[in-house]
Structure formats: structure tokens, C-alpha cells
Write a protein that holds these residues in place. Structure first.
Motif, short mmCIF file in Angstrom:
data_model
loop_
_atom_site.label_atom_id
_atom_site.label_comp_id
_atom_site.label_asym_id
_atom_site.label_seq_id
_atom_site.Cartn_x
_atom_site.Cartn_y
_atom_site.Cartn_z
N VAL A 93 0.85 -1.18 0.00
CA VAL A 93 0.00 0.00 0.00
C VAL A 93 0.90 1.24 0.00
O VAL A 93 1.86 1.31 0.76
N SER A 94 0.59 2.19 -0.84
CA SER A 94 1.35 3.43 -0.91
C SER A 94 0.38 4.60 -1.07
O SER A 94 -0.78 4.42 -1.46
N ILE A 95 0.86 5.80 -0.78
CA ILE A 95 0.02 6.97 -0.92
C ILE A 95 -0.01 7.42 -2.38
O ILE A 95 0.91 7.14 -3.15
N THR A 96 -1.07 8.10 -2.75
CA THR A 96 -1.27 8.55 -4.13
C THR A 96 -0.79 9.99 -4.30
O THR A 96 -0.45 10.68 -3.32
N ALA A 97 -0.79 10.47 -5.56
CA ALA A 97 -0.43 11.86 -5.84
C ALA A 97 -1.39 12.82 -5.14
O ALA A 97 -1.00 13.91 -4.71
N LYS A 98 -2.65 12.42 -5.01
CA LYS A 98 -3.64 13.24 -4.31
C LYS A 98 -3.23 13.42 -2.86
O LYS A 98 -3.34 14.52 -2.30
N MET A 99 -2.76 12.36 -2.23
CA MET A 99 -2.33 12.44 -0.84
C MET A 99 -1.06 13.27 -0.72
O MET A 99 -0.90 14.04 0.25
N GLU A 100 -0.15 13.15 -1.67
CA GLU A 100 1.08 13.94 -1.65
C GLU A 100 0.75 15.43 -1.67
O GLU A 100 1.37 16.22 -0.95
N ARG A 101 -0.23 15.80 -2.50
CA ARG A 101 -0.61 17.21 -2.58
C ARG A 101 -1.22 17.69 -1.27
O ARG A 101 -0.95 18.81 -0.82
N ILE A 102 -2.03 16.85 -0.64
CA ILE A 102 -2.64 17.23 0.63
C ILE A 102 -1.57 17.43 1.70
O ILE A 102 -1.65 18.35 2.52
N ILE A 103 -0.53 16.60 1.69
CA ILE A 103 0.55 16.73 2.67
C ILE A 103 1.27 18.06 2.47
O ILE A 103 1.62 18.75 3.44
N GLN A 144 0.01 20.79 1.10
CA GLN A 144 -0.90 21.86 1.52
C GLN A 144 -0.96 21.97 3.04
O GLN A 144 -1.01 23.08 3.59
N ARG A 145 -0.92 20.84 3.71
CA ARG A 145 -0.96 20.86 5.18
C ARG A 145 0.30 21.50 5.73
O ARG A 145 0.25 22.27 6.69
N ALA A 146 1.45 21.19 5.12
CA ALA A 146 2.69 21.81 5.56
C ALA A 146 2.63 23.32 5.38
O ALA A 146 3.09 24.08 6.23
N LEU A 147 2.04 23.75 4.27
CA LEU A 147 1.89 25.19 4.03
C LEU A 147 1.00 25.82 5.07
O LEU A 147 1.30 26.89 5.61
N ASP A 148 -0.11 25.17 5.41
CA ASP A 148 -1.02 25.71 6.42
C ASP A 148 -0.37 25.75 7.80
O ASP A 148 -0.56 26.70 8.56
N GLN A 149 0.41 24.71 8.12
CA GLN A 149 1.06 24.66 9.43
C GLN A 149 2.07 25.78 9.60
O GLN A 149 2.16 26.41 10.64
N MET A 197 8.29 21.38 1.61
CA MET A 197 6.97 21.14 1.03
C MET A 197 6.13 22.42 1.06
O MET A 197 5.42 22.73 0.09
N ALA A 198 6.21 23.15 2.18
CA ALA A 198 5.43 24.37 2.29
C ALA A 198 5.91 25.43 1.31
O ALA A 198 5.10 26.11 0.66
N LEU A 199 7.24 25.58 1.19
CA LEU A 199 7.78 26.58 0.28
C LEU A 199 7.45 26.24 -1.17
O LEU A 199 7.11 27.12 -1.97
N SER A 200 7.52 24.97 -1.51
CA SER A 200 7.19 24.56 -2.88
C SER A 200 5.72 24.80 -3.19
O SER A 200 5.37 25.27 -4.28
N GLU A 201 4.85 24.52 -2.23
CA GLU A 201 3.42 24.75 -2.44
C GLU A 201 3.12 26.24 -2.52
O GLU A 201 2.29 26.69 -3.33
N LEU A 202 3.81 27.03 -1.70
CA LEU A 202 3.61 28.48 -1.71
C LEU A 202 4.00 29.07 -3.06
O LEU A 202 3.25 29.86 -3.65
#
Length: 386
Positions: free
Chosen positions: A102-112, A114-119, A223-228
Motif C-alpha cells: 500500500v502506498s500513498i497517491t499523488a492526491k495524498m502527496e498534494r494534501i501533505i 498543503q498541510r505543511a503550508l497551512d502549518q 513542502m510548504a515553500l514549494s506549495e507556496l
């Protein structure tokens, strides 16, 4: 007789919004999957232990139900070596052919991300998207709020019709109203510059030594900087590289899975790669952010062998670092170092390294690292780097 109406504020006890069991578990799961570098099985093992201790679930909704809902929502995917098989209730291999993973999907990677950006940057107010202001007026695309007369070559989209019509009315009167070139007013704009940023992350073994996890906060910042940048400043570029014995670039998709290795710290290799990557960028503004906690202790020699010395600061390695800092300065590339260490001799090395580059250094712990990097990034956006 007028009524005596009282005005004021009414305070009531805070009530947390209702959350489903899935939402509660999902928040914890996002944190765990980040700490385990994308290892689903390890994250679920930790979640089961937390469930035993804090009773996060009940008979109506179990951890296995949570896993199934993750699959249904597209956050994880299950793969089998032979394309078949079925997972058991406890996530173990069933009777079907092939071993399931079992592995995480691209959708989950994006959520992670975004969460880092919010944090890290959640308290910051979002303003309009754009690029880096130079402070110079011209034919740009950001309005300054100031007006000037029309000049040959100004685009029609920059003409302020309200101010122009007002001028025409004042200059010619209502009876013989006409709009001439002398009446036209243009709203001034600013040129914008684009920024190319390289983020260097130390993945040497010391990033998890001494009982402190330093790689996870560094990973969250990346992750946060890349999403920003990709969402708020899409005209900018961000490249990420990691350095241990060697240095190599990684993609944004790889960030959740980033781990440290049994490496020494080849700072020179990281800086060489960063400058090579920036040479290929067309942007005028370029900068390097370096997150590290250890001293430079490794060099790759011309014959392919490694020169390593973990005892103190090796003069030969240190001088190579200073030379790289001077080269970056000649290329007008400032280096901002975020040093996650408080050793006096290491701090002195970073000060001399920063002086050689005319860059900046922050001596910080893990707390507030993201905010400091963001503030420095935003500060550099407001000026043209030289």
C-alpha cells in the motif's frame, strides 16, 4: 420614552467543530505519514498504537474501516506483485496471489504539501499573485495607485478612463465635450522580476542524531515553500537538492519520502550543483537557501574518491567552502544559511562563510524555521538582488 439598549460583546465557551472519526484520524495520519517518509505500513502501526492508548475508534468504526475509506477517497492505492490478491483485515497478505503493498497517491502527496503550508504559513494573509517587485516604475503589470500623463507606446489597458474623462470635462467643458490625447491619464505600474530559488537540504546522518528529528521539519519547510511558490508565485522557480556525500536534485513529488542516509556532509558538492542549476535560469534574481545542522566533512576528489574528516573543522574542506561562497558572490547569487546548531566553532565557520558570500545566516533551532525562511524569501522578493 427611548428604550435603554445595552451594547457590548457576549462571550460564550468555545466549542470545537464536530469532526467525524475519519477526519480526526486523517489529521493524525497526515502527520504520521510525514514522519515515516511515506511509509504507509509504519504510519498505520503507529496509528494502531495511538488507538490502543487513546481509544480513537470504537466497534462501529475501526482502523480497518479508516484504511478502506482512505482507499475509497483515493488517498492510498494497493498494488500486488502478480496483479491480484486481497488484503486481510489487519493489512496482511491474504490468500490471493502476489504480495500486496500500500502506498500513498499523488492526491495524498498534494494534501501533505498543503498541510505543511497551512502549518507553517497559515497565519499569513494571502494577497494577489505575482512576482518580485523591483520598485521601479514602468510598463509592468502591478498597479502603483499613481497616475501620469499618457506617453506614446502606453497600452490601452493601462489608460484610466475615469480620470481621462474627468480631465476632458475640465479642459473642454460639457458643452463642447471631446477627448484628446492630452486628456489621457495612465495608471502607473511597476516592473516585476522573477525569482529563481534553490533550496539545499542536508541529509547527512547527523540530521537524526542526538535524539532529535531534524529532517522532518526541514522536509515540511521544503513542502510548504514549494506549495507556496507554485500556487502564489507561479512565475518563480524553486528547485530542491539534497546533499550528503554527494548532491543530487529531487522533485517536489519526492519530498514526502525524503530520508537521511549514512552520509557525511559534502557542502561543496551541494553548492556546485546549486550554482550549475542557477546558471541555466534566465531570471535576473537568483538565491540559494541552505538548511544544515552539521559541519562540512566530505569532499569528492577528481579521481572519484572521497576525502572525509569528521573531527573538528578540516582546513582543506573549509577553504573549499569559502571558495564556493566567493564564486556565488561573483555570480550575484546570495546564500542564506539556516544553521540548526549552536556549536560556537560551527557558528564561527558559518559567519566567515557568510562574509565570503555577503549573504545572510540564521542560527536557529527547529522552532520557527519555516517562518524565518518565508520572511527572508518575501524580503528578497521586494528588492533586486545584486
Amino acid at each position: 420614552m427611548p428604550m435603554n439598549i445595552r451594547k457590548g460583546f457576549r462571550f460564550i465557551p468555545y466549542e470545537a467543530p464536530e469532526q467525524s472519526t475519519f477526519d480526526k484520524l486523517f489529521e493524525i495520519f497526515q502527520e504520521l505519514i510525514t514522519h515515516t517518509s511515506g511509509d504507509f505500513d509504519e504510519a498505520i502501526d503507529w496509528l494502531r498504537e495511538l488507538d490502543k492508548e487513546y481509544e480513537l475508534t470504537d466497534d462501529d468504526y475501526t482502523i480497518d474501516d479508516f484504511i478502506e475509506e482512505l482507499k475509497a477517497k483515493g488517498y492510498i492505492r494497493e498494488e500486488f506483485e502478480d496483479g491480484g490478491g486481497k488484503m486481510g483485515e489487519e493489512g496482511e497478505e491474504g490468500d490471493g496471489p502476489g504480495k500486496g503493498t500500500v502506498s500513498i497517491t499523488a492526491k495524498m502527496e498534494r494534501i501533505i504539501r498543503q498541510r505543511a503550508l497551512d502549518q507553517i504559513f497559515g497565519k499569513l494573509k494571502r494577497s494577489g499573485s505575482g512576482n518580485h517587485k523591483t520598485g521601479k516604475s514602468g510598463q509592468g503589470d502591478e498597479h502603483t495607485g499613481d497616475f501620469r500623463e499618457y506617453r506614446y507606446g502606453d497600452g490601452l489597458e493601462h489608460i484610466s478612463m475615469t480620470e481621462s474623462l474627468k480631465n476632458a470635462q475640465v479642459n473642454h467643458g460639457i458643452g463642447s465635450f471631446q477627448l484628446s490625447e492630452e486628456d489621457l491619464v495612465v495608471e502607473d505600474t511597476q516592473y516585476k522580476a522573477q525569482m529563481s530559488t534553490i533550496l539545499m537540504i542536508d541529509i547527512s546522518h547527523s540530521m537524526i542524531l542526538y535524539g532529535e528529528d531534524r529532517i522532518t521539519p526541514a522536509k515540511k519547510v521544503a513542502m510548504a515553500l514549494s506549495e507556496l511558490i507554485t500556487t502564489r508565485y507561479p512565475k518563480d522557480t524553486l528547485d530542491i537538492l539534497v546533499f550528503g556525500n554527494d548532491a543530487w536534485p529531487i522533485s517536489i513529488k519526492e519530498l514526502p519520502y525524503l530520508k537521511v542516509g549514512p552520509y557525511h556532509t559534502n557542502t561543496v558538492a551541494g553548492l556546485q550543483l546549486a550554482m550549475d542549476m542557477l546558471r541555466r535560469k534566465r531570471n535576473t534574481n537568483k538565491q540559494i537557501f541552505m538548511i544544515t545542522d552539521g559541519k562540512p566533512s566530505c569532499l569528492r576528489m577528481p579521481d572519484g574518491t572521497y576525502y572525509k574528516n569528521s573531527v573538528g573543522l578540516d582546513d582543506y574542506i573549509v577553504e573549499k567552502c569559502y571558495n564556493m561562497a566567493r564564486q556565488a558572490r561573483k555570480m550575484h547569487i546570495p546564500i542564506t544559511t539556516f544553521m540548526i546548531a549552536q556549536d560556537p566553532y560551527l557558528m564561527q565557520f558559518i559567519r566567515q562563510f557568510t562574509e565570503a558570500n555577503k549573504g545572510k545566516a540564521f542560527f536557529t533551532g527547529l522552532k520557527g524555521l519555516g517562518e524565518m525562511i518565508f520572511e527572508d524569501y518575501e524580503s528578497n522578493r521586494r528588492k533586486k538582488l545584486k
